[in-house]
Design an enzyme around this catalytic site. Structure first.
Site, PDB file in Angstrom:
ATOM      1  N   GLU A 186      46.359  19.049  61.937  1.00  0.00           N
ATOM      2  CA  GLU A 186      45.339  18.882  60.900  1.00  0.00           C
ATOM      3  C   GLU A 186      44.245  18.057  61.539  1.00  0.00           C
ATOM      4  O   GLU A 186      44.446  16.892  61.865  1.00  0.00           O
ATOM      5  CB  GLU A 186      45.946  18.203  59.666  1.00  0.00           C
ATOM      6  CG  GLU A 186      45.018  18.189  58.468  1.00  0.00           C
ATOM      7  CD  GLU A 186      44.124  16.979  58.467  1.00  0.00           C
ATOM      8  OE1 GLU A 186      42.950  17.111  58.890  1.00  0.00           O
ATOM      9  OE2 GLU A 186      44.588  15.913  58.063  1.00  0.00           O
TER      10      GLU A 186
ATOM     11  N   CYS B 249      40.360  12.498  55.859  1.00  0.00           N
ATOM     12  CA  CYS B 249      40.041  13.811  56.414  1.00  0.00           C
ATOM     13  C   CYS B 249      39.408  14.717  55.375  1.00  0.00           C
ATOM     14  O   CYS B 249      38.783  15.720  55.727  1.00  0.00           O
ATOM     15  CB  CYS B 249      41.290  14.460  57.003  1.00  0.00           C
ATOM     16  SG  CYS B 249      42.730  14.379  55.938  1.00  0.00           S
TER      17      CYS B 249
END
Length: 504
Positions: free
Chosen positions: A263, A300
């Site tokens: 990720e 994120c």
């Protein structure tokens, strides 16, 4: 009495030191020395994990679920100590760490419930048809099975929920896979105390000791050795695009390539449609400022880009966002390196003539203040660097002429973790044009919300097309994430005496 780290690695149930050490760099409180990871420790941990796999993968689901619950219990027993060391190392406020600890234990318990249910096994059965013509059909059963030892890399921005006992570890252990964690050097003490909790659960549940290991610190050779070790069968990673891509390439170059579930972050664009901007543009601008600066922008899912039409209504949105950002005081970032990277990212915007500064701040050390810039769609599409994530509270407004240019811009975005539509009823036609584009670009599409933060649930997807993640079919949050560490096996004409063990 304040908890004190021992500064050692946890290798298959044993605390192991070393001659080389590194010193933590806390935001506050005392620094501590920790042993440096080595390639030899990687070998020991991986070999122990492989040996543990034969027992652990065959452990009944109920026992693995009890083990996950026990880890959660042991983490909660150490709650105050985890908050203390975590706030010192990361600079995050106590309330944030306590909330993250609750999310971490919640993930563990969610997976415990998930494997007790058994649906994750995806059982499929085609009964034998011995009299079928022209050929009989055998009895066929499909069951998801664990893949083997998994490597997990701790994340800098989530010392608990994406690190030692975070989502990757919880999913792998739930699947029946031992885990070797490469701890993040930004929060080694937090990693150690959580590893201590996992060891206590291993002992109380009588699990094989090689089911979990933590290797602290270490240079690049440690991470390289871990992802290339022949006994590791998959890797979970949350971090930067550059670091993740380097590890991804190493996984692909192995004699036996393995999946790398990385990720890697994104800019998470928001598209503000005309009727919504007309009705509540200032309100959306204020909300964006709050989402953009939450946790110093170190998420994120931080919404780094807002797309809005030119004109007075768009101007009101921008003005409200700038006014709200001006009131945000400097915040402490997770590490000195992350703060420096934020300043470097900001400099990309300062040096471009076609990018107009709306709010700029200069900070020193580990502090970060919001920065806001504005450009047009043509400039954004022609300058790839403007679409690269800046990890911190920096926002970019991209002005468009209307829905047609908004659609062109949407098609120009790379893969994202999230994309957001701010809309009212009158924007439905425009939203219908954009939705097919956004669902192709992002793993999660929001309407009238802000993406910062990720709900841990069955339906959540935290992933997306590259470069948001390295595997568009996977998620690193939610129960679906267990599928990353399973593979389907078909059994043909298996006797009943062998069948029971497959689903226990």
């Amino acid at each position: 009495m304040t908890w004190q780290p021992n500064g050692k690695h946890l290798i298959a149930g044993e605390w192991v030191g070393g001659s080389a050490t590194f010193r933590s760099e806390p935001s506050s409180g005392p620094a501590h020395d920790f042993a440096v990871g080595t390639v030899d420790l990687v070998n020991r941990a991986c070999e122990a994990a492989e040996e543990a796999f034969w027992t652990y993968s065959a452990t009944p689901r109920a026992a693995r679920a009890a083990f996950l619950d026990a880890i959660a219990d042991e983490i909660e027993k150490r709650g105050p100590a985890i908050t203390e060391i975590g706030t010192q190392e990361s600079g995050l406020p106590a309330a944030r760490l306590e909330g993250e600890r609750g999310r971490t234990t919640g993930q563990l318990r969610l997976f415990a419930s998930h494997i007790r249910d058994g649906a994750y096994l995806d059982l499929r059965h085609d009964a034998a048809l011995p009299d079928r013509q022209p050929l009989p059909r055998p009895d066929l059963r499909m069951v998801q099975q664990p893949i083997g030892p998994v490597a997990v890399f701790g994340a800098s921005n989530f010392p608990l929920a994406f690190s030692t006992a975070g989502g990757d570890t919880a999913a792998a252990l739930a699947a029946g896979c031992p885990v070797v964690v490469k701890g993040h050097s930004a929060h080694p003490g937090t990693g150690e105390i959580v590893a201590e909790a996992i060891l206590a659960a291993i002992e109380s549940c009588d699990m094989p000791r090689g089911v979990f290991s933590l290797i602290q610190g270490g240079r690049r050779d440690v991470g390289t050795a871990l992802v290339q070790h022949p006994l590791i069968k998959a890797v979970g990673f949350t971090g930067s695009l550059a670091g993740g891509r380097a590890l991804f390439d190493l996984c692909a170059q192995r004699p036996e390539p393995i999946p790398f579930f990385g990720e890697l972050g994104s800019v998470n664009p928001m598209f503000l449609l005309p009727e919504a901007v007309k009705a509540r543009g200032a309100q959306i601008g204020q909300g964006w400022a709050g989402s953009l600066t939450m946790g110093a922008g170190q998420f994120c899912t931080n919404p780094g880009i807002a797309v809005v039409a030119r004109g007075a209504e768009g101007d009101a949105f921008v003005a409200a966002a700038r006014e709200a950002l001006e009131k945000v005081a400097p915040q402490t970032m997770l590490t000195d390196g992350i703060a420096e990277a934020y300043r470097k990212g900001k400099s990309r915007f300062d040096t471009r003539n076609a990018v107009r500064p709306l709010l700029t701040n200069d900070d020193d050390g580990r502090q970060a203040s919001p920065n806001l810039y504005e450009t047009d769609a043509d400039t954004y599409l022609q300058d790839h660097a403007l679409g690269e994530e800046v990890f911190g509270p920096l926002g970019l407004v991209v002005r468009v002429s209307g829905p047609d240019e908004m659609e062109v811009l949407a098609k120009g975005f790379e893969g994202q973790l999230t994309a957001t539509l701010h809309m009212d009823q009158g924007d439905t036609a425009t939203a219908r044009r954009l939705l097919p584009i956004l669902q192709r670009k992002a793993g999660r599409v929001l309407v009238n919300g802000f993406p910062t933060g990720v709900e841990v649930a069955d339906s959540i997807v935290h992933g997306g097309p590259y470069p948001a993640s390295t595997n568009f079919g996977a998620t690193s949050v939610g129960t679906l994430s267990i599928r990353r560490f399973l593979r389907p096996v078909c059994y043909q004409n298996l006797p009943d005496g062998l069948l029971d063990a497959l689903t226990a």
